[in-house]
Design an enzyme around this catalytic site. Structure first.
Site: not given
Ligand SMILES: Nc1ncnc2c1ncn2[C@@H]1O[C@H](COP(=O)(O)OS(=O)(=O)O)[C@@H](OP(=O)(O)O)[C@H]1O
Length: 209
Positions: A171-175
């Protein structure tokens, strides 16, 4: 009796003609104008009652009528041509400008130079316009002219080890980072997260390729 009977109508016609002449002389030149304005009355009159006009008046009337006819002809001519002349000038100007533009275009960009340029030009836009070219060839042509030498050696379709890895916590925004980077045409990303180092490391590099 017969001569008297014949002379009577002549004497009757003479004063009538004189009265017409007097009328025409008293009205002077304006006589011709009202007579032209009322042509029906003249046509209704029987042929026997046609007024006898003196030669100078008839000539003046004829001259006036000819002048009026000329004036009417000129007026009609101008009335016909005047509204059309701006249209004609606009049309001719448009035609001339288009012809001049086309001539300049042909002089500046001849057909042979255009075809040579399109054959040599390796820009991606032109490569995309050439629809019959296969995808692999197109990407190779783009890569041979790309500034990065590392990317120029990479070929799509061959399994290669990754040159960049996105590392992050859950959930760190890697995607989101991956989605932004893969927009670039020189980047080919994996469809799903591989999790090679934390889950699939035992499968080896052949699996990772
Ligand atoms: N730029 C930015 N700012 C704030 N939040 C962001 C951003 N990009 C992605 N997100 C949120 O990151 C969540 C997805 O993280 P990941 O892509 O790492 O998810 S995973 O761990 O790979 O499943 C996902 O949160 P959740 O919707 O709560 O799952 C995204 O909404």
């Amino acid at each position: 009796m017969l001569s008297a009977a014949r002379s009577e109508p002549q004497s009757a016609q003479v004063p009538r003609a004189r009265s017409d002449q007097e009328r025409t002389r008293t009205d002077s030149d304006d006589v011709c104008a009202p007579r032209r304005r009322q042509p029906r009355e003249e046509s209704v009159e029987p042929p026997g009652e046609v007024p006898l006009l003196p030669p100078f008046c008839v000539k003046r009337c004829l001259d006036a009528e000819s002048h009026a006819c000329n004036d009417m002809a000129w007026a009609l001519l101008f009335a016909r041509l005047a509204p059309c002349s701006p249209r004609l000038s606009r049309t001719s100007l448009c035609f001339l400008s288009i012809s001049f533009t086309y001539a300049c275009y042909c002089v500046l960009f001849p057909a042979e130079s255009l075809t040579q340029k399109s054959a040599v030009d390796p820009t991606p836009g032109r490569a995309r316009c050439q629809t019959p070219v296969p995808r692999t060839v197109e990407t190779q042509a783009v890569r041979t002219h790309s500034p990065s030498p590392a990317l120029s050696t990479m070929k799509f379709g061959n399994k290669k080890l990754p040159r960049a890895i996105i590392v992050g916590v859950k959930k760190g925004g890697t995607r989101a980072v991956l989605e932004f980077i893969r927009i670039h045409p020189d980047v080919r990303a994996a469809g799903t997260e591989t999790h090679f180092f934390d889950r699939n490391y035992d499968r080896g590099l052949d699996w990772y390729r």
